[in-house]
Design an enzyme around this catalytic site. Structure first.
Site, PDB file in Angstrom:
ATOM      1  N   CYS A 157      21.679   2.465  26.948  1.00  9.88           N
ATOM      2  CA  CYS A 157      20.657   3.067  26.082  1.00  9.88           C
ATOM      3  C   CYS A 157      21.219   3.343  24.685  1.00  9.88           C
ATOM      4  O   CYS A 157      20.630   2.959  23.679  1.00  9.88           O
ATOM      5  CB  CYS A 157      20.140   4.355  26.717  1.00  9.88           C
ATOM      6  N   CYS A 169      18.027   1.043  24.088  1.00 13.08           N
ATOM      7  CA  CYS A 169      16.957   1.814  23.436  1.00 13.08           C
ATOM      8  C   CYS A 169      17.243   2.188  21.980  1.00 13.08           C
ATOM      9  O   CYS A 169      16.415   1.932  21.097  1.00 13.08           O
ATOM     10  CB  CYS A 169      16.708   3.124  24.184  1.00 13.08           C
ATOM     11  N   LYS A 171      18.059  -0.777  19.476  1.00 12.75           N
ATOM     12  CA  LYS A 171      16.830  -1.593  19.432  1.00 12.75           C
ATOM     13  C   LYS A 171      15.754  -0.923  18.596  1.00 12.75           C
ATOM     14  O   LYS A 171      15.110  -1.551  17.762  1.00 12.75           O
ATOM     15  CB  LYS A 171      16.354  -1.851  20.873  1.00 12.75           C
ATOM     16  N   TYR A 218      10.073  -6.835  28.312  1.00  8.63           N
ATOM     17  CA  TYR A 218      10.338  -5.838  27.269  1.00  8.63           C
ATOM     18  C   TYR A 218      11.226  -6.402  26.144  1.00  8.63           C
ATOM     19  O   TYR A 218      10.881  -6.364  24.971  1.00  8.63           O
ATOM     20  CB  TYR A 218      11.129  -4.670  27.862  1.00  8.63           C
ATOM     21  N   GLU A 249      10.297  -7.442  22.231  1.00  6.84           N
ATOM     22  CA  GLU A 249      10.853  -6.549  21.211  1.00  6.84           C
ATOM     23  C   GLU A 249      11.721  -7.331  20.225  1.00  6.84           C
ATOM     24  O   GLU A 249      11.590  -7.179  19.002  1.00  6.84           O
ATOM     25  CB  GLU A 249      11.677  -5.439  21.885  1.00  6.84           C
ATOM     26  N   HIS A 252      -9.271  13.835  13.979  1.00 11.00           N
ATOM     27  CA  HIS A 252      -9.853  12.832  13.094  1.00 11.00           C
ATOM     28  C   HIS A 252      -9.171  12.838  11.737  1.00 11.00           C
ATOM     29  O   HIS A 252      -8.879  13.923  11.225  1.00 11.00           O
ATOM     30  CB  HIS A 252     -11.347  13.133  12.939  1.00 11.00           C
ATOM     31  N   GLU A 267      -7.784   9.321  18.717  1.00 10.67           N
ATOM     32  CA  GLU A 267      -9.051   9.980  19.065  1.00 10.67           C
ATOM     33  C   GLU A 267      -9.981   9.031  19.826  1.00 10.67           C
ATOM     34  O   GLU A 267     -10.860   9.481  20.563  1.00 10.67           O
ATOM     35  CB  GLU A 267      -9.758  10.538  17.827  1.00 10.67           C
TER      36      GLU A 267
END
Ligand code: NDP
Length: 451
Positions: A43, A48, A51, A177, A181, A435, A440
């Site tokens: 990681c 992670c 990346k 993944y 990516e 908003h 939303e």
């Protein structure tokens, strides 16, 4: 306190190993961790974190273009890969130090060497035999490249993080993944990028709409996506590589990167000395307490090949520490684990896909919307956002929430909480939106799509 040298000996200082060790030490256990490569594991060092930093870099090219619609004169035109890599490495070094200090401050002994298992209570590390009441295997995974002639010419994500120069062209193989990516990162940095995937739909493990929508969006951004595509062999041609595809095409490129899954890192660990069972793919089968068939040996994280995600490894590590040295009340619930893919655009998801829900529930309602984000009215970027909600009609419970679009990962975290609380569609509808945001839309979809 046991009569062993340590109460817990952890092999691997990645996400799961570090968390279990720190927590165990915090509960009073005498803990040692062996790490032969880098503190923080995949990681922090080759996953992670680097990346995501590269993904930010890849996005800036678009951001500069988008700024023009907002009155900015087109600001920056050149990009320097070595600067990015050096700055990324500086950040990783900082994180390596943090991990080391976290362990030291918790009172964990850190051994910077490879360890291997000698028997159920003994490891060998740095030329010494060390005994432990419990051994935790948290050795993670390693990129897997299929056997094809010329595979040694290909790189994986490990090397992609350290390329000395940015290639002009790249072929990325895979549809999961890492493939989407890195295809997005390369494309965003101006590399002529092809994504070669053997299947029909990217991100096969997710709701099908996500993979289809992502392929359309990535194509619009310039990635050439080749589906049902296979490379038979790779050859060197001068300073370039020639990929022979099974349809007879030969394509020259600067870099071929395989992102075809990660294999559990168990070779040479000596697990067989202790009689630990291993699955055919090299992973270590464990029960719900992460205990292997050998009672003193536990395993967590990518090496057990369940859900290869850092937060899952952390949760698994905490279960082990709690079981061995704490109240033993923790467990890992693998339902509703939210996840994000940092492609451009992002993908994020929690809960069941439409197909999974249709298999498990008698009647399912689908709510779906697809729109252009407000920002792109002025930037004039042709980029869509997709949102989808899967609902069990009988109980009104929301079973799955899915998105392709900017900041999908940031948005999905909150919906993961809602799903874990058993939220219904009526509760989504009763929630007042923020908003103007894209998020939303998740609380304003009123009509199910016709099935
Ligand atoms: P994935 O499992 O996500 O994807 C592997 C891809 O490679 C699939 O598309 C698969 O095809 C393809 N593939 C597998 N074997 C072959 C083969 N022999 N020939 C051609 N194609 C093949 O693995 P990744 O390597 O992308 O990532 C590993 C794991 O790491 C992920 O599953 C994820 O858990 C984790 N990860 C998480 C990230 C995040 O949280 N953002 C980022 C990166 C990784 P098919 O679909 O047909 O099986």
């Amino acid at each position: 306190m046991s009569g062993y040298d340590y109460d817990l000996f952890t092999i691997g200082a990645g996400s799961g190993g570090v968390r279990a060790s720190r927590m165990a030490a915090g509960m009073g256990a005498r803990v040692a961790v062996a790490e032969e490569r880098y503190m923080g594991g995949t990681c922090v060092n080759a996953g992670c974190i680097p990346k995501k930093l590269l993904a930010y870099a890849g996005h800036y090219g678009e951001d500069f273009e988008d700024a023009v619609g907002f009155g900015w004169q087109r600001p920056v035109q050149s990009f320097d890969w070595p600067t990015l890599i050096a700055n990324k490495d500086k950040e990783i070094l900082r994180l390596n130090g943090i991990y080391e200090r976290l362990l030291a401050n918790a009172g964990v002994t850190v051994m910077r060497a490879r360890a291997h298992v000698v028997d159920a209570h003994t490891v060998e590390c740095d030329g010494k035999r060390i005994t432990a009441q419990h051994i935790l295997v948290a050795t993670g995974g390693w990129p897997f490249v299929p056997e094809i002639p010329g595979k040694e010419l290909a790189i994986t994500s490990n090397e992609a993080f350290h390329l000395p120069t940015l290639p002009k062209s790249a072929i990325v193989v895979g549809g999961g993944y890492i493939a989407v990516e890195f295809a997005s990162i390369f494309n965003g940095l101006g590399v002529e990028t092809t994504l070669s995937y053997r299947g029909d739909c990217l991100l096969k493990v997710f709701d099908e709409d996500l993979g289809v929508f992502l392929a359309t969006e990535m194509t619009k951004k310039g990635v050439r996506i080749a589906l049902r595509s296979h490379i038979d062999r790779i050859e060197r041609r001068g300073d370039r590589l020639a990929c022979a595809f099974s349809d007879g095409n030969i394509v020259e490129t600067d870099v071929v990167m395989y992102a075809t899954g990660r294999a559990p890192h168990t070779q040479g660990l000596g697990l067989e000395n202790a009689g630990v069972h291993m699955a055919a793919n090299g992973s270590i089968p464990v029960d719900e307490h992460f205990q292997t068939n050998v009672p003193s040996i536990y395993a967590v994280g990518d090496v057990i090949h369940r859900v290869q995600l850092t937060p899952v490894a952390l949760a698994e590590g905490m279960v082990v520490a709690d079981r061995l040295f704490g109240a033993g009340k923790r467990s890992v619930d693998y339902r509703n684990v939210a996840t994000a893919v940092f492609s451009n655009p992002n993908v994020a998801t929690v809960g069941l896909s439409e197909a999974q829900a249709r298999r498990e529930y008698a009647e399912v309602e689908i709510y779906k919307t697809n729109f252009t984000a407000l920002k792109h009215r002025l930037s004039e970027r042709d980029e869509g956002t997709l949102m989808k909600i899967v609902v069990d009609k009988a109980t009104d419970r929301v079973l799955g929430v899915h998105m392709v679009g900017a900041e999908a990962g940031e948005i999905m975290q909150g919906f993961a909480v809602a799903l874990n609380c058993g939220a219904t569609k009526r509760q989504f509808d009763a929630t007042i939106g923020i908003h103007p945001t894209a998020a939303e839309e998740f609380v304003t979809m009123r009509e199910p799509v016709k099935s």
